[in-house]
Write a protein that holds these residues in place. Structure first.
Motif, mmCIF file in Angstrom:
data_model
loop_
_atom_site.group_PDB
_atom_site.id
_atom_site.type_symbol
_atom_site.label_atom_id
_atom_site.label_comp_id
_atom_site.label_asym_id
_atom_site.label_seq_id
_atom_site.Cartn_x
_atom_site.Cartn_y
_atom_site.Cartn_z
ATOM 1 N N GLU A 29 0.832 -1.197 0.000
ATOM 2 C CA GLU A 29 0.000 0.000 0.000
ATOM 3 C C GLU A 29 0.875 1.260 0.000
ATOM 4 N N LEU A 30 1.947 1.226 0.793
ATOM 5 C CA LEU A 30 2.865 2.358 0.836
ATOM 6 C C LEU A 30 3.485 2.593 -0.540
ATOM 7 N N MET A 31 3.864 1.520 -1.199
ATOM 8 C CA MET A 31 4.473 1.639 -2.521
ATOM 9 C C MET A 31 3.482 2.237 -3.526
ATOM 10 N N THR A 32 2.243 1.806 -3.441
ATOM 11 C CA THR A 32 1.209 2.344 -4.341
ATOM 12 C C THR A 32 1.015 3.836 -4.107
ATOM 13 N N ALA A 87 3.133 5.925 -2.792
ATOM 14 C CA ALA A 87 4.337 6.643 -3.194
ATOM 15 C C ALA A 87 4.382 6.829 -4.700
ATOM 16 N N ALA A 88 4.014 5.783 -5.438
ATOM 17 C CA ALA A 88 4.011 5.897 -6.896
ATOM 18 C C ALA A 88 2.992 6.930 -7.355
ATOM 19 N N GLU A 89 1.828 6.968 -6.689
ATOM 20 C CA GLU A 89 0.802 7.949 -7.057
ATOM 21 C C GLU A 89 1.280 9.375 -6.829
ATOM 22 N N GLN A 90 2.158 9.569 -5.854
ATOM 23 C CA GLN A 90 2.679 10.904 -5.572
ATOM 24 C C GLN A 90 3.926 11.235 -6.392
ATOM 25 N N GLY A 91 4.311 10.338 -7.278
ATOM 26 C CA GLY A 91 5.419 10.628 -8.186
ATOM 27 C C GLY A 91 6.790 10.255 -7.678
ATOM 28 N N PHE A 92 6.874 9.550 -6.551
ATOM 29 C CA PHE A 92 8.179 9.139 -6.035
ATOM 30 C C PHE A 92 8.713 7.948 -6.820
ATOM 31 N N THR A 93 10.033 7.869 -6.935
ATOM 32 C CA THR A 93 10.661 6.641 -7.409
ATOM 33 C C THR A 93 10.530 5.597 -6.306
ATOM 34 N N THR A 94 10.008 4.431 -6.643
ATOM 35 C CA THR A 94 9.763 3.402 -5.630
ATOM 36 C C THR A 94 10.539 2.135 -5.979
ATOM 37 N N LEU A 95 11.304 1.638 -5.023
ATOM 38 C CA LEU A 95 12.118 0.438 -5.210
ATOM 39 C C LEU A 95 11.860 -0.518 -4.058
ATOM 40 N N TRP A 96 11.815 -1.798 -4.368
ATOM 41 C CA TRP A 96 11.438 -2.820 -3.376
ATOM 42 C C TRP A 96 12.470 -3.943 -3.387
ATOM 43 N N LYS A 117 12.604 14.373 -7.302
ATOM 44 C CA LYS A 117 11.282 13.744 -7.152
ATOM 45 C C LYS A 117 11.128 13.041 -5.817
ATOM 46 N N GLY A 118 12.210 12.450 -5.327
ATOM 47 C CA GLY A 118 12.144 11.699 -4.083
ATOM 48 C C GLY A 118 12.195 10.206 -4.332
ATOM 49 N N LEU A 119 12.676 9.471 -3.339
ATOM 50 C CA LEU A 119 12.845 8.026 -3.446
ATOM 51 C C LEU A 119 12.238 7.349 -2.230
ATOM 52 N N VAL A 120 11.485 6.279 -2.487
ATOM 53 C CA VAL A 120 10.970 5.425 -1.423
ATOM 54 C C VAL A 120 11.613 4.055 -1.606
ATOM 55 N N LEU A 121 12.478 3.692 -0.671
ATOM 56 C CA LEU A 121 13.193 2.417 -0.716
ATOM 57 C C LEU A 121 12.571 1.491 0.326
ATOM 58 N N ILE A 122 11.971 0.409 -0.147
ATOM 59 C CA ILE A 122 11.260 -0.531 0.715
ATOM 60 C C ILE A 122 12.081 -1.810 0.839
ATOM 61 N N LEU A 123 12.334 -2.215 2.067
ATOM 62 C CA LEU A 123 13.106 -3.427 2.350
ATOM 63 C C LEU A 123 12.269 -4.328 3.247
#
Length: 934
Positions: free
Chosen positions: A31-34, A36-45, A130-136
């Protein structure tokens, strides 16, 4: 709550989701990744895996490698070729391209600290604007190097908009993982993911599930979403018939698979968390077409999911169930088949090692070779993994006369890897095992092993055990003056120096010749390097200087490889050179020894050398360089988990930050150094207490600071500090006494400084007239100014630029009191220039205020910008400036505390310092001072 975590416009955030297996952490991360993507962040998992826990940086590679591969040229251009070459050791996407850069040989284990900095820089670059969301996910299974990086990144966060979100199981998490949120401070947040309520279960199941069945599912699952989903899938089976454990539920799910699909699922579970069909086919011993058909079935039944052409189990528990459902013997065979297949493909030893360790047979020299190659390949980036594979190699190696020499060499290698990875106790135990196995008459190798073991005992703050071990080995030697005995005696000298027993150190040195025909190359240099410090401590300044000069000549005549064995002795020469005021020689020798330490993997020596280099730079007033060096030493000590080396390093951070004007950072480091509770009765423990006392005084907490300095000096009864530090202590105590108007006490401290002065050395000569200048300021300001100017001259000649600036400031203030404003302006201008060059923001701001009072127009620092420049010009630390701005905005202490996630008491302490530094007495005065800057 998750949306709040995405508020990264003002910088880094660290979020953890903590819960039991199947609690829904992965679902929340999705859900967090979704969002983040909607807000334009680069998302990596990325996800760590249970059966590959020793693979270095596996979760980070899983998250970042494909993204790097798609932007390889941009990444290399952004981080630079040198950084990219370093990162290529971790990320295959960068290893695939030649950056044109080579990396120097660094086997110290601290290379991974520079790797962490490079990785942090790359994350900053990937974030961009843009910002980055790194999910581990599942980081409780991450390897130790990944844990170390997370610890590093929360302590040294990226500058840009970055959110790192990590999920883990608390029962399986190492202690370090559980402390990360606290280490992140106000930028960290933890979410506990608990079971669903009955109402939430009913909502989860939907209206098509009968209420009675929903209640039964809730009771059976305990509200755990994963268990609930597994139970709900078994709609053809009555709930009461299902076994109570999740394994049984998953076995039911696996039980409906066709034989080929089950075999391929088991093979895939053996292969990797994210697997390729070809590997699964090899492990399952089926043809490719059969494997692909089986994978189709697994995907259809949602056992396996696909992503970018690759496959992985829908949840780690599903993989676990598949793995455990296979027979143990069959799993060994599957690992062996994968290992053979990877070898045929020419895969790196690091890729083969995981399967080799699970399938290698006793006496299999080929398997041993793979494990050794893999261990040596990752030693710089992941020493804990290296140690793991070395131990696996030892288990496969027979213990007989044909392999005895190889085992002994491997034990020494393992001891070193364990020590570098921070497992000092394990490294010590391995070294003791090596001593047990070595023949009693193999004096040379036993001496080396005993020295290594004693060094580790010392890092574990067990000096008595270190000394006892050395004496025991010496007692076994028939000739205590032999070449094999000299290294042990040298270590005894070092142990005596640490506990300030200089007579004992000198007594051992007196029994040692300067050289002998049967000595190894470099041993004469090592003995020479130990001689200056005891002579200096005994007050024999001329002898100490002569010994230092002789050691310098010998050092210049030998190559680096002759020094590798004796770096602990070279370190003592460097520290002696600091005390003798030979700063240029000290820096040159520190730098050379540090390079040898990096190349030969002597990390505990390297951290000590870096701390000593930082101290030299502080003495010379090169505060920015000192802070960078000290912080590297701190990170290295934390990686080693060595309390002694950490205290050494934190002491220098405390001093560098304090003189730079960052009181918060200085006191944080000083408090940690003292609170470590190690080093009692030894010189380095006293140095930590002195540094904290100096920081307290510089922060305006005079009474606390004076008490701390007196405690560090043992109230001058049996002090363990060196003569230079003791003289400096007298000077600061004289300054504080003068500021309180206590002329008699100030004169007493100035007199004691004069008694401590060693007239054979220039290093203390400037401090004595500076202490006298403090004492004379009220009674005879003209004489005080003259003494301070003499101090400035002597200190400048001795390369102590910061202290020379302090003497010039004292002279300027004395000239003001004497009514000589022209001389005051000249001295204050020179002081301001010195402080600006040194990076001493607080002292520079104080000097500028005095110049303004004399009508001199003062400009801001040209090298700074924004809020940092304003804070530095006002003499405030960054945190103090932040508090001051909020005060100027009209916020109460309570509101400021809430805004900054601090206690009200802490805000009050900051405000007290702000009043002192800005020379105001009210909140209105703070606002006025800040408004004057704009």
């Amino acid at each position: 709550m998750l949306r709040g975590a995405l508020s990264i416009g003002d910088g880094f955030r660290f979020l953890t989701l903590v819960g039991d297996p199947g609690a829904g952490k992965t679902r929340l991360l999705s859900e967090l990744m979704t969002m983040a993507a909607e807000q334009g962040f680069t998302t990596l998992w990325g996800r760590a895996a249970e059966y590959e826990q020793v693979m270095p940086y596996s979760a980070l590679v899983d998250a970042l490698d494909d993204h790097i591969d798609a932007r390889r040229s941009d990444v290399i251009e952004t981080v630079g070729a040198a950084q990219a070459a370093m990162l290529a050791g971790v990320f295959p996407a960068l290893a695939a391209q030649d950056t044109g850069e080579t990396i120097g040989d660094d086997r110290s284990g601290l290379a991974r600290y520079r790797l962490y900095r490079a990785l942090r820089q790359m994350i900053d670059a990937l974030a961009g604007s843009k910002g980055l969301v790194l999910i581990l996910d599942d980081v409780h299974w991450a390897d130790e190097s990944s844990m170390e990086f997370l610890d590093h990144v929360v302590r040294h966060p990226p500058n840009g908009p970055v959110l790192v979100a990590a999920a883990y199981r608390p029962a399986q998490a190492p202690p370090r993982l559980a402390t990360l949120v606290a280490a992140a401070g106000p930028r960290g947040h933890e979410v506990t993911v608990g079971p669903l309520s009955q109402a939430e279960v009913e909502q989860f199941l939907g209206p098509e599930v009968a209420r009675s069945r929903g209640r039964a599912l809730y009771d059976a699952s305990g509200g755990n979403p994963f268990y609930l989903e597994a139970l709900a899938r078994m709609d053809q089976t009555e709930i009461g018939e299902l076994p109570p454990t999740v394994l049984a539920m998953l076995q039911v799910e696996l039980g409906v698979l066709s034989p080929d699909a089950l075999r391929v699922a088991q093979a895939a579970a053996v292969a990797a968390d994210e697997f390729e069909p070809a590997i699964a086919a090899v492990a399952a011993e089926v043809v490719q077409a059969t494997a692909l058909a089986a994978i189709d079935e697994l995907v259809e039944r949602d056992i396996v999911r696909t992503r970018d052409g690759r496959f992985r189990f829908r949840h780690p528990l599903v993989r676990w169930a598949a793995y455990e459902s296979a027979a143990a013997g069959w799993r060994v065979g599957a690992h062996a088949r994968i290992a053979a297949h990877l070898a045929e493909l020419g895969a790196p030893s690091t890729v083969q090692a995981h399967h080799v360790q699970h399938s290698g047979s006793f006496g299999d020299q080929k398997a041993v070779g793979v494990l050794l190659a893999a261990a040596r390949a990752v030693i710089a980036q992941a020493p804990a993994t290296s140690a793991h594979w070395l131990q696996a190699a030892l288990r496969l190696m027979p213990d007989d006369h044909t392999t005895r020499e190889d085992r002994l060499a491997l034990l020494m290698e393992l001891s070193w890897a364990q020590g570098v990875s921070g497992r000092l106790a394990e490294g010590r135990d391995t070294a003791r095992e090596l001593l047990r196995l070595l023949p009693g008459d193999d004096y040379s190798r036993r001496g080396r092993a005993a020295r290594v073991c004693a060094l580790m005992e010392r890092q574990l703050d067990r000096p008595q055990e270190a000394r006892a071990l050395l004496l025991d080995e010496l007692s076994r030697m028939p000739n205590p003056r032999s070449a094999a005995a000299v290294p042990l005696r040298m270590r005894l000298v070092a142990e005596s120096l640490m506990r300030v027993d200089f007579r004992a150190a000198q007594a051992v040195l007196d029994l040692m010749p300067d050289a002998a025909e049967d000595w190894e190359p470099g041993l004469a240099v090592a003995v020479a390097a130990l001689r200056p410090m005891p002579a200096y401590a005994a007050g024999r300044a001329a002898d100490a200087v002569a010994y230092a000069q002789a050691a310098d000549r010998l050092l210049g005549s030998v190559p680096d490889d002759h020094l590798a064995e004796w770096l602990d002795a070279i370190a003592w020469l460097c520290w002696a050179e600091i005390n003798l005021g030979r700063y240029g020689d000290a820096l040159r020798h520190f730098d050379r020894a540090a390079e040898v330490a990096r190349a030969t993997g002597q990390s505990y020596i390297l951290t000590n050398l870096l701390a000593g280099r930082a101290k030299t730079l502080v003495m010379m007033g090169r505060l920015a360089d000192a802070m960078a060096t000290a912080e590297e030493s701190v990170e290295g000590a934390r990686l080693l988990d060595s309390g002694q080396q950490l205290v050494f390093a934190l002491t220098q951070v405390c001093l560098a930050a304090s003189w730079a004007g960052d009181d918060d950072a200085a006191l944080l480091a000083g408090n940690e150094a003292v609170q470590r509770g190690v080093g009692g009765g030894e010189v380095w423990g006293a140095q930590a207490r002195y540094a904290r006392g100096q920081a307290l005084i510089n922060a305006g907490r005079l009474e606390e600071g004076v008490e701390a300095v007196l405690d560090a000096c043992d109230r001058f009864e049996s002090p363990r500090l060196d003569r230079v530090t003791l003289t400096s202590s007298c000077e600061v105590l004289a300054r504080v006494a003068a500021s309180r108007g206590d002329e008699a006490e100030s004169m007493a401290w100035a007199a004691r400084a004069a008694q401590l002065e060693d007239r054979g050395l220039a290093v203390t000569s400037g401090i004595v007239p500076l202490a006298r200048a403090h004492a004379l300021r009220d009674k005879d300001p003209a004489a005080a100014a003259s003494a301070a100017q003499e101090a400035a001259r002597l200190l400048s000649e001795g390369q102590r630029d910061l202290d020379a600036g302090r003497a010039l400031l004292t002279a300027g203030l004395a000239h003001i009191e004497a009514g000589d404003k022209s001389s005051a302006r000249d001295n204050l201008r020179s002081a301001a220039s010195a402080f600006d060059a040194c990076g001493a923001r607080g002292l520079k701001a104080q000097t500028d205020r005095e110049l303004r009072r004399l009508g001199v127009r003062v400009s801001g620092a040209a090298s700074a910008s924004g809020a940092g420049r304003d804070a530095g010009d006002l003499g405030l630390s960054p945190r103090e400036f932040e508090v001051a701005r909020l005060v100027a905005d009209g916020l109460t202490n309570q509101q400021i505390a809430q805004r900054l996630f601090l206690s009200v008491r802490t805000i009050e302490t900051h405000l007290s310092r702000i009043f002192t530094k800005l020379d105001v007495s009210s909140r209105v005065g703070v606002a006025t001072a800040l408004n004057r800057r704009h």
